[in-house]
Scaffold this active site. Structure first.
Site, mmCIF file in Angstrom:
data_model
loop_
_atom_site.group_PDB
_atom_site.id
_atom_site.type_symbol
_atom_site.label_atom_id
_atom_site.label_comp_id
_atom_site.label_asym_id
_atom_site.label_seq_id
_atom_site.Cartn_x
_atom_site.Cartn_y
_atom_site.Cartn_z
ATOM 1 N N ALA A 1 0.785 -1.349 -0.044
ATOM 2 C CA ALA A 1 0.170 0.002 -0.010
ATOM 3 C C ALA A 1 0.876 1.290 0.026
ATOM 4 C CB ALA A 1 -0.860 0.110 1.206
ATOM 5 N N GLY A 2 2.123 1.310 0.404
ATOM 6 C CA GLY A 2 2.818 2.510 0.580
ATOM 7 C C GLY A 2 3.012 3.114 -0.966
ATOM 8 N N PRO A 3 3.270 4.352 -1.031
ATOM 9 C CA PRO A 3 2.937 5.580 0.098
ATOM 10 C C PRO A 3 1.499 5.694 0.343
ATOM 11 C CG PRO A 3 3.637 6.550 -1.819
ATOM 12 C CD PRO A 3 3.589 5.044 -2.192
ATOM 13 N N GLY A 4 0.516 5.108 -0.392
ATOM 14 C CA GLY A 4 -0.702 5.349 -0.041
ATOM 15 C C GLY A 4 -1.726 6.064 -1.032
ATOM 16 N N GLY A 5 -1.299 6.560 -2.039
ATOM 17 C CA GLY A 5 -2.111 7.158 -3.015
ATOM 18 C C GLY A 5 -3.173 6.217 -3.449
ATOM 19 N N LYS A 6 -3.017 4.862 -3.997
ATOM 20 C CA LYS A 6 -3.765 3.961 -4.653
ATOM 21 C C LYS A 6 -4.726 3.393 -3.438
ATOM 22 C CE LYS A 6 -0.944 2.165 -8.354
ATOM 23 N NZ LYS A 6 0.239 3.020 -8.093
ATOM 24 N N GLU B 1 1.562 -2.766 4.258
ATOM 25 C CA GLU B 1 2.869 -2.579 3.980
ATOM 26 C C GLU B 1 3.970 -2.996 4.599
ATOM 27 O OE1 GLU B 1 5.907 -0.899 2.127
ATOM 28 O OE2 GLU B 1 3.965 -0.532 1.544
ATOM 29 N N CYS C 1 4.675 0.033 -12.011
ATOM 30 C CA CYS C 1 5.274 1.245 -12.750
ATOM 31 C C CYS C 1 6.235 0.938 -13.609
ATOM 32 C CB CYS C 1 5.416 2.183 -11.609
ATOM 33 S SG CYS C 1 5.520 3.955 -12.575
#
Length: 497
Positions: A302-307, A326, A425
């Site tokens: 999950a980090g850093p949390g945008g999604k 995370e 990415c």
């Protein structure tokens, strides 16, 4: 060195005298300016932090600008100087080596960074040549001493004697002396490690695109990305963010200018700064068809949390809840910060743990799972300009092994009928198509049935405009030069048994 640079006694003459200019400075050496303006100084400090501490420029620069009260045009200049120099470092290194007449490893690292900064001002920015040289020399005198300043002065004057086009021809010929390796030429001219350029070419072809697009892709990697905001559903109105609507994600707003930190919804977490492609893959997971309940979602990395924040907003609209996991504690704290505006009942848990163990610890427990796997980041070179110089081909083996384990864990953690999104990415085939193929083979051996979902059809149902995706594959690969996003990869899988 040629004889015209020495006087009759054999001593080297200064650059001005050797070029027929006999005027001398009216200042004594001890009175000459030391240092430069704050914008150039902060750009140099960013380069040194990146080199010495493995820091990321996008994390180092903003606090430095705040601490030194650099704002407005000066902040913009510092940003372009630092980021542009890092993106085009490979190009400038080839030019500096020619202009200095010595190997790069014979130049002290701080001095090399000074030369890179000066070269970018001379060849990549609209800075008058005299200012580019004199300001960089002043910074060299302050940070590296008088001897280094003289060397910087001489090299930058040599750089400035040729145009950018002339230099690109020269370094291109150096990389491809027999004119039979266009990728090697492109790599140095467009400032990418050669192995990255070759991997990107393979990825283009492997996703149904033409190898001839490689140059456009490399050029796009060297362009500063637009600032894109995400409107988290249910938390913010579109008109509060302004900007231009996104192309591939309906939640996206492209800023026309200004500081995103000045937007109130950004400060309180109802919106965020997030690449449009990153938004799209989260939206696609939420929109993918599944069989059965749709109440419990997992963000495995999950980090850093945008999604995670976007997924939490989406699952909250359905009355469900999100678990965010995370492995690194400091990134877990970032996830908590990203989720601060979400209702408490939308978040089941934010925890620190190894995603590779979730499939064993919680088998068949989730309806939707996001695997945004750690990767080389070759799809985000616009945003992380230093990444291309830190990665090596050997990284692919360790990362792809981790990616396979994480995807395998996700397929075990999702219940039959549920959906997994595998996201990277990076477009590199070793991190995308090959990982999925291996993970599906391993799942089959473990007795887990999996079928692909047509991610292209899902995306077509989400995107505000048609998305250019050639070929007949079921996965999705975005590209900076085509879609204006990071090169995000998306595979959607449904567990069948």
């Amino acid at each position: 060195m040629s004889d015209d640079r020495r006087n009759p006694e054999g001593r080297q003459r200064g650059a001005a005298r050797s070029e027929g200019r006999t005027e001398r400075s009216t200042q004594a050496p001890g009175e000459r300016r030391k240092g430069t303006d704050p914008a150039r100084t902060v750009a140099f400090d960013v380069l040194r932090a990146v080199a010495e501490s493995d820091s990321y420029a996008n994390l180092v620069l903003p606090p430095l600008l705040r601490e030194r009260h650099i704002r407005g045009r000066d902040a913009g200049f510092a940003t372009e100087l630092a980021y542009g120099t890092l993106r085009l470092q490979g190009r400038y290194d080839a030019i500096i080596e020619q202009a200095a007449g010595r190997a790069l490893d014979k130049i002290d690292p701080p001095v090399l960074d000074l030369l890179r900064l000066g070269s970018h001002q001379l060849l990549g920015m609209r800075v008058p040549p005299h200012a580019a040289v004199s300001e960089t020399v002043g910074l060299a005198r302050q940070r590296a001493g008088a001897g280094a300043a003289q060397f910087v002065n001489a090299v930058l004057r040599a750089v400035g004697r040729s145009t950018l086009d002339e230099w690109l021809t020269l370094i291109g010929d150096g990389a491809d002396p027999r004119d039979d390796d266009p990728i090697a030429r492109l790599a140095v001219v467009e400032s990418h490690p050669e192995w990255v350029a070759r991997g990107l070419r393979e990825a283009l072809v492997g996703n149904g695109r033409s190898a001839d697009e490689l140059e456009a892709l490399l050029v796009a990697d060297n362009a500063a990305p637009r600032v894109t905001l995400v409107a988290r559903p249910g938390l913010v109105d579109d008109d509060e963010l302004g900007g231009t609507p996104g192309v591939v994600a309906p939640t996206a707003h492209i800023l026309d200018g200004g500081d995103p930190a000045a937007v109130g919804a950004i400060r309180d977490g109802r919106a965020g700064v997030q690449d449009e492609g990153s938004q799209l893959v989260a939206l696609a997971l939420a929109a993918a068809p599944l069989d059965g309940p749709d109440e419990r979602w997992l963000d495995l990395c999950a980090g850093p949390g945008g999604k995670a924040a976007l997924l939490a907003a989406l699952v909250d609209e359905r009355g469900g809840r999100l678990v965010a996991s995370e492995v690194q504690p400091h990134r877990t704290r970032l996830v908590e910060q990203a989720l601060r505006a979400l209702p408490a009942d939308a978040i089941e848990d934010v925890r620190t743990g190894d995603g590779r163990l979730v499939g064993t610890d919680e088998p068949a427990s989730y309806d939707r799972v996001m695997v945004d796997a750690p990767c080389t980041g070759l799809g985000a070179l616009r945003r992380r300009p230093e990444s291309r110089w830190r990665r090596h081909p050997s990284d692919l083996g360790a990362l792809s092994a981790l990616q396979r384990e994480l995807l395998g864990s996700a397929l075990a953690a999702v219940r039959p009928g549920g959906v997994v999104a595998y996201v990277t990415c990076s477009p590199h085939l070793a991190e995308t198509q090959l990982v999925v193929k291996d993970a599906l083979r391993a799942a089959s051996k473990a007795g887990i049935g999996v079928e692909p979902i047509d991610a292209r059809a899902v995306v077509a149902g989400i995107a505000p405009q048609p998305v250019d995706l050639p070929g007949d594959r079921t996965d999705v690969q975005l590209w900076p030069h085509v879609h204006g996003t990071d090169a995000m990869h998306l595979t959607l899988l449904r567990r069948t048994s």
